[in-house]
Design an enzyme around this catalytic site. Structure first.
Site, mmCIF file in Angstrom:
data_model
loop_
_atom_site.group_PDB
_atom_site.id
_atom_site.type_symbol
_atom_site.label_atom_id
_atom_site.label_comp_id
_atom_site.label_asym_id
_atom_site.label_seq_id
_atom_site.Cartn_x
_atom_site.Cartn_y
_atom_site.Cartn_z
ATOM 1 N N HIS A 136 -51.153 -73.509 87.209
ATOM 2 C CA HIS A 136 -51.916 -73.273 85.987
ATOM 3 C C HIS A 136 -52.389 -74.596 85.407
ATOM 4 O O HIS A 136 -51.665 -75.600 85.446
ATOM 5 C CB HIS A 136 -51.062 -72.539 84.963
ATOM 6 C CG HIS A 136 -50.396 -71.314 85.513
ATOM 7 N ND1 HIS A 136 -51.110 -70.237 85.999
ATOM 8 C CD2 HIS A 136 -49.094 -70.995 85.665
ATOM 9 C CE1 HIS A 136 -50.265 -69.311 86.425
ATOM 10 N NE2 HIS A 136 -49.039 -69.749 86.233
ATOM 11 N N GLU A 171 -44.978 -71.908 81.391
ATOM 12 C CA GLU A 171 -44.217 -70.666 81.438
ATOM 13 C C GLU A 171 -42.794 -70.908 81.919
ATOM 14 O O GLU A 171 -42.448 -71.992 82.403
ATOM 15 C CB GLU A 171 -44.898 -69.637 82.343
ATOM 16 C CG GLU A 171 -45.001 -70.063 83.804
ATOM 17 C CD GLU A 171 -45.870 -69.120 84.634
ATOM 18 O OE1 GLU A 171 -46.702 -68.396 84.059
ATOM 19 O OE2 GLU A 171 -45.711 -69.118 85.871
ATOM 20 N N HIS A 176 -46.270 -73.106 92.398
ATOM 21 C CA HIS A 176 -45.162 -72.157 92.363
ATOM 22 C C HIS A 176 -45.586 -70.798 92.927
ATOM 23 O O HIS A 176 -46.771 -70.506 93.055
ATOM 24 C CB HIS A 176 -44.654 -71.974 90.928
ATOM 25 C CG HIS A 176 -45.681 -71.425 89.986
ATOM 26 N ND1 HIS A 176 -46.598 -72.215 89.338
ATOM 27 C CD2 HIS A 176 -45.948 -70.153 89.577
ATOM 28 C CE1 HIS A 176 -47.371 -71.468 88.563
ATOM 29 N NE2 HIS A 176 -46.999 -70.203 88.699
ATOM 30 N N ARG A 225 -55.254 -69.859 92.174
ATOM 31 C CA ARG A 225 -54.626 -69.395 93.410
ATOM 32 C C ARG A 225 -55.085 -70.302 94.541
ATOM 33 O O ARG A 225 -56.295 -70.452 94.777
ATOM 34 C CB ARG A 225 -55.042 -67.942 93.658
ATOM 35 C CG ARG A 225 -54.314 -67.239 94.777
ATOM 36 C CD ARG A 225 -54.848 -65.815 94.969
ATOM 37 N NE ARG A 225 -54.707 -65.016 93.754
ATOM 38 C CZ ARG A 225 -55.713 -64.416 93.150
ATOM 39 N NH1 ARG A 225 -56.950 -64.541 93.614
ATOM 40 N NH2 ARG A 225 -55.503 -63.705 92.062
#
Length: 323
Positions: free
Chosen positions: A105, A122, A180, A200
């Site tokens: 991200h 996150e 991740h 992605r």
């Protein structure tokens, strides 16, 4: 306290995903006709996916309408000065029947420049994991952009990624720029900034039911990756019973772990809402005029204006989240 504010629950927003499974329905009892349920958005202010209240006098009201009406009474005065009518966090449960794509991200600056959005810091709390299940966080060696691109082009990217075998209770902090992926057989509670921006970079060469590959974002990702990040992603935390135990404290949210076997009397002096995600058992939250049960797989929002309350449980595990 505003008499209309109480422990608020929302209708889960269930998302079908190519990698999703059935645990959110079978393990948590969430109702859906979708076959591959990958995510349950518990509290969301993402455009097009705004949560709707499911309990009490405010049932049917959207989170956006609550923010507009109650402002600082809902999220805290200081939070309202910063975020205005936008809720700062996105709260999810995720079930990965198959490996998620390898992704990352962008930070706040890149996300704002490119997408007019927040970044996406996150954390994950592993609720349940099948035997030998794992996830990917970071690299397993020193990596430069050149090394990364070489492995990406040769489809050997997984070889330079760090794999962690996981069990229930394991917790990971995923900073922006950190590569991740949640592995097959892992179900997590995810706490993040309000953002749906994901880059992605590798999707295991899989296709959907129509033979289509999912879009990759490698041009955007190359300068969004943090190649120098330390291996500080797995979080150690205390598990003292009947009190909050700090797990994560970052500029975007703070999360505590509570294993509750008795009554916990709470005074909220944080000028913030409090979110409770029940990851095991069930608990009852009592305010002066209202009682609400939160069961495993459910989430409840305590507005900032609710300063005094109790949480009662014989054996429950909760994640307590605030800003």
């Amino acid at each position: 306290m505003n008499e209309l504010l109480y422990p608020i629950k929302f209708e889960p927003i269930l998302k079908e995903r190519i990698w999703g499974g059935t645990k959110l329905k079978t393990y948590f009892g969430k109702s859906s006709k979708l076959e591959k349920v990958g995510e349950s958005w518990e509290i969301s202010d993402v455009k097009g996916d705004t949560s709707v209240v499911s309990n009490g006098p405010l049932q049917g009201t959207t989170l956006k309408e609550l923010l507009t009406k109650y402002k600082g009474g809902l999220i805290g005065l200081q939070n309202y000065k910063i975020f205005n009518d936008q809720f700062p966090l996105l709260i999810k449960f995720i079930d990965a029947k198959e490996d998620l794509s390898i992704q990352l991200h962008p930070n706040d600056q890149l996300a704002m420049e490119r997408h007019n959005s927040f970044g996406k810091t996150e954390m994950w709390y592993v609720v349940q994991a099948d035997e030998n299940a794992n996830l990917i966080v970071g690299f397993n060696q020193k990596v430069t952009p050149g090394v990364y691109l070489e492995n990406l082009e040769n489809k050997t990217l997984p070889a330079i990624l760090n794999t962690e075998k996981v069990k229930a209770g394991d917790t990971f902090f995923i900073e922006v720029g950190r590569i991740h992926a949640i592995g097959a057989g892992v179900m997590v509670a995810e706490i993040q900034q309000t953002s749906d921006i994901t880059y992605r970079v590798y999707d295991w060469d899989r296709v959907d039911d129509h033979g289509n590959s999912r879009e990759l974002h490698n041009d955007l990702a190359i300068d969004a990756i943090n190649y120098d990040m330390p291996d500080n992603f797995k979080i150690s935390y205390e598990k003292t019973v009947n009190q909050p135990n700090e797990m994560v404290e970052c500029p975007y949210f703070k999360t505590n772990f509570i294993h509750l076997t008795d009554t916990l009397i709470k005074h909220n002096s944080k000028d913030s809402f409090l979110i409770y995600m029940c990851v095991e058992g069930e608990a009852e939250i009592q305010t002066q005029d209202y009682k609400e049960t939160v069961k495993q797989g459910e989430t409840v929002l305590l507005p900032a204006a609710v300063e005094h309350f109790k949480i009662l449980a014989k054996n429950a595990k909760l994640l307590e989240v605030y800003v």
